[in-house]
Each structure stands twice: as structure tokens, then as C-alpha cells.
Design a protein around this motif. Structure first.
Motif, PDB file in Angstrom:
ATOM      1  N   GLU A  24       0.792  -1.476   0.008  1.00  0.00           N
ATOM      2  CA  GLU A  24      -0.016  -0.170   0.007  1.00  0.00           C
ATOM      3  C   GLU A  24       0.610   1.241   0.145  1.00  0.00           C
ATOM      4  O   GLU A  24       0.339   2.207  -0.758  1.00  0.00           O
ATOM      5  CB  GLU A  24      -0.948  -0.184   1.287  1.00  0.00           C
ATOM      6  CG  GLU A  24      -2.048   1.041   1.394  1.00  0.00           C
ATOM      7  CD  GLU A  24      -2.688   1.110   2.680  1.00  0.00           C
ATOM      8  OE1 GLU A  24      -2.691   2.321   3.224  1.00  0.00           O
ATOM      9  OE2 GLU A  24      -3.263  -0.136   2.751  1.00  0.00           O
ATOM     10  N   ASN A  25       1.865   1.360   1.041  1.00  0.00           N
ATOM     11  CA  ASN A  25       2.736   2.391   0.883  1.00  0.00           C
ATOM     12  C   ASN A  25       3.552   2.819  -0.546  1.00  0.00           C
ATOM     13  O   ASN A  25       3.445   3.783  -0.971  1.00  0.00           O
ATOM     14  CB  ASN A  25       3.901   2.250   1.985  1.00  0.00           C
ATOM     15  CG  ASN A  25       3.323   2.254   3.338  1.00  0.00           C
ATOM     16  OD1 ASN A  25       2.404   2.712   3.563  1.00  0.00           O
ATOM     17  ND2 ASN A  25       4.177   2.079   4.346  1.00  0.00           N
ATOM     18  N   ARG A  27       2.234   1.703  -3.418  1.00  0.00           N
ATOM     19  CA  ARG A  27       1.373   2.096  -4.373  1.00  0.00           C
ATOM     20  C   ARG A  27       1.090   3.728  -4.287  1.00  0.00           C
ATOM     21  O   ARG A  27       0.645   4.145  -5.191  1.00  0.00           O
ATOM     22  CB  ARG A  27       0.007   1.248  -4.336  1.00  0.00           C
ATOM     23  CG  ARG A  27       0.038  -0.055  -4.964  1.00  0.00           C
ATOM     24  CD  ARG A  27      -1.529  -0.714  -5.107  1.00  0.00           C
ATOM     25  NE  ARG A  27      -2.023  -0.616  -3.672  1.00  0.00           N
ATOM     26  CZ  ARG A  27      -1.938  -1.861  -2.784  1.00  0.00           C
ATOM     27  NH1 ARG A  27      -1.254  -2.753  -3.194  1.00  0.00           N
ATOM     28  NH2 ARG A  27      -2.478  -1.558  -1.962  1.00  0.00           N
ATOM     29  N   GLU A  28       0.962   4.059  -3.208  1.00  0.00           N
ATOM     30  CA  GLU A  28       0.588   5.472  -2.735  1.00  0.00           C
ATOM     31  C   GLU A  28       1.823   6.403  -2.765  1.00  0.00           C
ATOM     32  O   GLU A  28       1.600   7.436  -2.528  1.00  0.00           O
ATOM     33  CB  GLU A  28      -0.287   5.615  -1.498  1.00  0.00           C
ATOM     34  CG  GLU A  28      -1.497   4.854  -1.673  1.00  0.00           C
ATOM     35  CD  GLU A  28      -2.354   4.812  -0.218  1.00  0.00           C
ATOM     36  OE1 GLU A  28      -2.133   5.596   0.520  1.00  0.00           O
ATOM     37  OE2 GLU A  28      -3.534   4.365  -0.111  1.00  0.00           O
ATOM     38  N   ARG A  30       4.428   6.430  -0.642  1.00  0.00           N
ATOM     39  CA  ARG A  30       4.725   6.741   0.581  1.00  0.00           C
ATOM     40  C   ARG A  30       6.318   6.588   0.746  1.00  0.00           C
ATOM     41  O   ARG A  30       6.590   5.241   0.511  1.00  0.00           O
ATOM     42  CB  ARG A  30       3.987   6.392   1.675  1.00  0.00           C
ATOM     43  CG  ARG A  30       2.532   6.998   1.797  1.00  0.00           C
ATOM     44  CD  ARG A  30       1.962   6.288   3.035  1.00  0.00           C
ATOM     45  NE  ARG A  30       0.187   6.335   2.839  1.00  0.00           N
ATOM     46  CZ  ARG A  30      -0.388   5.255   3.060  1.00  0.00           C
ATOM     47  NH1 ARG A  30       0.323   4.087   3.665  1.00  0.00           N
ATOM     48  NH2 ARG A  30      -1.630   5.163   2.763  1.00  0.00           N
TER      49      ARG A  30
END
Length: 110
Positions: A24-25, A27-28, A30
Motif C-alpha cells: 500500500e505504501n 502504491r501510494e 509513501r
């Protein structure tokens, strides 16, 4: 005789206690990079920092990716571990046992 492999995956990363958050990090977009926390090293960052790469016994960045805490490991691979033994282990072993337990659990349930 046929060979088989049971494959599982597990991991713990800065700002990501599990692989779901890790991806998730990514993909976003971060970043877990931040300034070296005060007290993280046995010497102050100012004593070892030098912006010139390659100098012996020096670092050329004031940033890194750090785990906020080391996961507690009481049971790994379904085995009860002696708390006295765990207390004497380097934190890296706790991280290894935690990630290994995650990989084992993932391989068993997959």
C-alpha cells in the motif's frame, strides 16, 4: 520421488508492520525515510555525519528508514519460546522470528 515446496511470505518494514501495508505504501508513493531519530545510534549523528561519500567511519546522510519498534515474539512457528532466552537476543533476531512466523503462517494457510 517428487520434490515439493511450501512457500510463504512475511516481512516487517519501516511504516509497514505487514506486507499488505508495505505494498500500500509503495502504491501510494509513501516514503519511510526520515531523519535519524535522536538516541537511535550509540553516538550522536553530528559526530559521524560528513556530507562527503566514502569517508571512513562516517555517514553521508542524516536520513534512513527505521522500524519504530521491534515486535514482541512470544510464540514463533507455534512454539512457546523462553522469555529469558528472548530477552537476551539482539532485536534483529526478534524481527527475524516475527517475519519468519508470518511466512510460516502464510505458507501453511495458502
Amino acid at each position: 520421488m517428487k520434490s515439493i515446496a511450501i512457500v510463504g511470505i512475511g516481512g516487517i518494514f519501516p511504516d509497514a508492520p505487514d506486507l499488505g501495508r508495505f505494498w500500500e505504501n509503495i502504491r501510494e508513493g509513501r516514503s519511510a525515510a526520515r531523519e535519524i531519530p535522536s538516541g537511535r545510534w550509540s553516538v550522536p549523528v553530528e559526530k559521524v555525519y560528513d556530507p562527503t561519500p566514502g569517508k571512513p567511519d562516517r555517514v553521508y546522510s542524516r536520513h534512513g528508514c527505521f522500524l519504530k519498534s521491534v515486535p514482541s515474539v512470544g510464540r514463533a512457528f507455534g512454539i512457546e519460546l523462553d522469555p529469558k532466552l528472548l530477552a537476551g537476543l539482539d532485536p534483529l533476531f526478534h524481527i527475524l522470528l516475527h517475519a519468519g512466523s508470518m511466512a510460516f503462517a502464510d505458507g501453511v494457510t495458502a
